[in-house]
Write a protein that holds these residues in place. Sequence first.
Motif, PDB file in Angstrom:
ATOM      1  N   ASP A  42       0.816  -1.218   0.000  1.00  0.00           N
ATOM      2  CA  ASP A  42       0.000   0.000   0.000  1.00  0.00           C
ATOM      3  C   ASP A  42       0.852   1.272   0.000  1.00  0.00           C
ATOM      4  O   ASP A  42       0.399   2.340   0.383  1.00  0.00           O
ATOM      5  CB  ASP A  42      -0.947   0.006   1.211  1.00  0.00           C
ATOM      6  CG  ASP A  42      -2.001   1.105   1.140  1.00  0.00           C
ATOM      7  OD1 ASP A  42      -2.477   1.395   0.026  1.00  0.00           O
ATOM      8  OD2 ASP A  42      -2.341   1.680   2.192  1.00  0.00           O
ATOM      9  N   GLU A  43       2.112   1.139  -0.437  1.00  0.00           N
ATOM     10  CA  GLU A  43       2.978   2.318  -0.477  1.00  0.00           C
ATOM     11  C   GLU A  43       3.822   2.279  -1.746  1.00  0.00           C
ATOM     12  O   GLU A  43       3.432   2.815  -2.780  1.00  0.00           O
ATOM     13  CB  GLU A  43       3.846   2.385   0.770  1.00  0.00           C
ATOM     14  CG  GLU A  43       4.877   3.514   0.795  1.00  0.00           C
ATOM     15  CD  GLU A  43       4.247   4.895   0.731  1.00  0.00           C
ATOM     16  OE1 GLU A  43       5.005   5.861   0.513  1.00  0.00           O
ATOM     17  OE2 GLU A  43       3.031   5.029   0.891  1.00  0.00           O
ATOM     18  N   ASP A  44       4.977   1.632  -1.713  1.00  0.00           N
ATOM     19  CA  ASP A  44       5.883   1.667  -2.854  1.00  0.00           C
ATOM     20  C   ASP A  44       6.351   0.278  -3.272  1.00  0.00           C
ATOM     21  O   ASP A  44       7.360   0.141  -3.956  1.00  0.00           O
ATOM     22  CB  ASP A  44       7.097   2.545  -2.539  1.00  0.00           C
ATOM     23  CG  ASP A  44       7.825   2.081  -1.284  1.00  0.00           C
ATOM     24  OD1 ASP A  44       7.404   1.073  -0.683  1.00  0.00           O
ATOM     25  OD2 ASP A  44       8.805   2.740  -0.898  1.00  0.00           O
ATOM     26  N   TYR A  45       5.623  -0.761  -2.836  1.00  0.00           N
ATOM     27  CA  TYR A  45       6.044  -2.124  -3.152  1.00  0.00           C
ATOM     28  C   TYR A  45       4.850  -2.962  -3.571  1.00  0.00           C
ATOM     29  O   TYR A  45       3.820  -2.998  -2.887  1.00  0.00           O
ATOM     30  CB  TYR A  45       6.711  -2.771  -1.937  1.00  0.00           C
ATOM     31  CG  TYR A  45       7.021  -4.243  -2.135  1.00  0.00           C
ATOM     32  CD1 TYR A  45       8.180  -4.650  -2.774  1.00  0.00           C
ATOM     33  CD2 TYR A  45       6.135  -5.227  -1.688  1.00  0.00           C
ATOM     34  CE1 TYR A  45       8.456  -5.999  -2.974  1.00  0.00           C
ATOM     35  CE2 TYR A  45       6.404  -6.568  -1.871  1.00  0.00           C
ATOM     36  CZ  TYR A  45       7.565  -6.949  -2.515  1.00  0.00           C
ATOM     37  OH  TYR A  45       7.822  -8.281  -2.703  1.00  0.00           O
ATOM     38  N   SER A  46       4.984  -3.648  -4.702  1.00  0.00           N
ATOM     39  CA  SER A  46       4.030  -4.675  -5.125  1.00  0.00           C
ATOM     40  C   SER A  46       4.799  -5.624  -6.031  1.00  0.00           C
ATOM     41  O   SER A  46       5.492  -5.189  -6.952  1.00  0.00           O
ATOM     42  CB  SER A  46       2.828  -4.067  -5.857  1.00  0.00           C
ATOM     43  OG  SER A  46       3.228  -3.355  -7.006  1.00  0.00           O
ATOM     44  N   GLY A 341       1.886   2.697   9.003  1.00  0.00           N
ATOM     45  CA  GLY A 341       0.701   3.495   8.745  1.00  0.00           C
ATOM     46  C   GLY A 341      -0.014   3.163   7.458  1.00  0.00           C
ATOM     47  O   GLY A 341      -0.836   3.965   6.995  1.00  0.00           O
ATOM     48  N   HIS A 342       0.245   1.998   6.880  1.00  0.00           N
ATOM     49  CA  HIS A 342      -0.401   1.615   5.623  1.00  0.00           C
ATOM     50  C   HIS A 342      -1.189   0.331   5.811  1.00  0.00           C
ATOM     51  O   HIS A 342      -1.201  -0.272   6.894  1.00  0.00           O
ATOM     52  CB  HIS A 342       0.639   1.462   4.523  1.00  0.00           C
ATOM     53  CG  HIS A 342       1.309   2.746   4.163  1.00  0.00           C
ATOM     54  ND1 HIS A 342       0.729   3.712   3.370  1.00  0.00           N
ATOM     55  CD2 HIS A 342       2.529   3.254   4.518  1.00  0.00           C
ATOM     56  CE1 HIS A 342       1.534   4.742   3.245  1.00  0.00           C
ATOM     57  NE2 HIS A 342       2.648   4.493   3.933  1.00  0.00           N
TER      58      HIS A 342
END
Length: 355
Positions: A42-46, A341-342
């Motif tokens: 939910d930030e900068d990783y998938s 916080g995600h």
Amino acid sequence: MMRKAAFASVCVAAMALPAAASAADIEVYGQAHLAASYLDNDEDYSAFNLSSNASRLGFRAGHDFLPNLRGLIQIEGQVDFDSNDSDYEVNSRDTFAGLTGDWGLLRVGRFDTPMKILRTRVDFFGNQLGDARNAIGGNSPGARSGFDSRFKNGIAYRTPSINGFTGEIHYSPETDSGSNAADSNDNDAWSASVTFRQGDLYAAAAYERWSFAEDEFEDGDGNTQQFEYDSREAFRLAAYYDLGPVRLAGLYQQAQDPDDDAYGFGVRWSLDSQWALKAQYYALDADDSDYDTNLIALGVDYQVVPELRLYLNYARISNDDEQGREPWTTASTLSGTGEVGHDPQGVALGMIYNF
């Protein structure tokens, strides 16, 4: 490399034992648990990942010395089928020697505590994406966080079942990595439980306490910080009840130093002898509400044959501002991403082969 070589040597030696070499009953067993996952923090990783989830290889032996005295030994180690570079040891999982009879079970070694066993009975996603431990571990630094560990240097006694009740107490004089106990056993720990089984009902209560000699730790930024507490303890309740093909399960935990409450419930519905649907929700209410988290997991199991199970899981964790939990890190070779916080989530297709 030395640890891996030793593990391989034990494997070869066990397979080479002729059937008539000993009067003991000898068993080689294990589990290959592999998963293919798509994870998003939910930030900068998938990304798409492969993992080995608490896969293991073990050896058991038993020998009847007297009509009411049987000797037991088990050696169990973790195996990372995805070629993870981290070390593992022959005795990295439940490893012990013991004696048993109608008077109970006595074991010495490294193995699950009574507190940990309670969760394994009610966690429908154990060692999978969505494992309850990803949510209910406390917020203390490092190894002080959770109560789902194995005691090193442990000695435990379990009573026989009496009218459905079983008791167990487990003590370790030294839980630190050193080989000798600290002065006054400052790193000791103990865990105890009472379990009731009758018909379709399982219910249990456990208490566990850890003591710590160390008074400081290194945080994620390499800074030395002081521990606020010199001990940590928790009380846990767990239960399940079978209503025909449906199993309902729940867990409640109250921890101190720091004060964390955790709770959850789940359901597993066996559609037939092969297919089952499962779902669970777990939450951590921290002393500081900025560290709260909750986990939801949904899945379907397909039992191909008794030895082989396939599953498809979805899990999501919702974190408050300072919390950084992810639903895939426990009992897996997958690592966390460190974001706080995600609301990370993932989907996993897994295979569990028991032999």
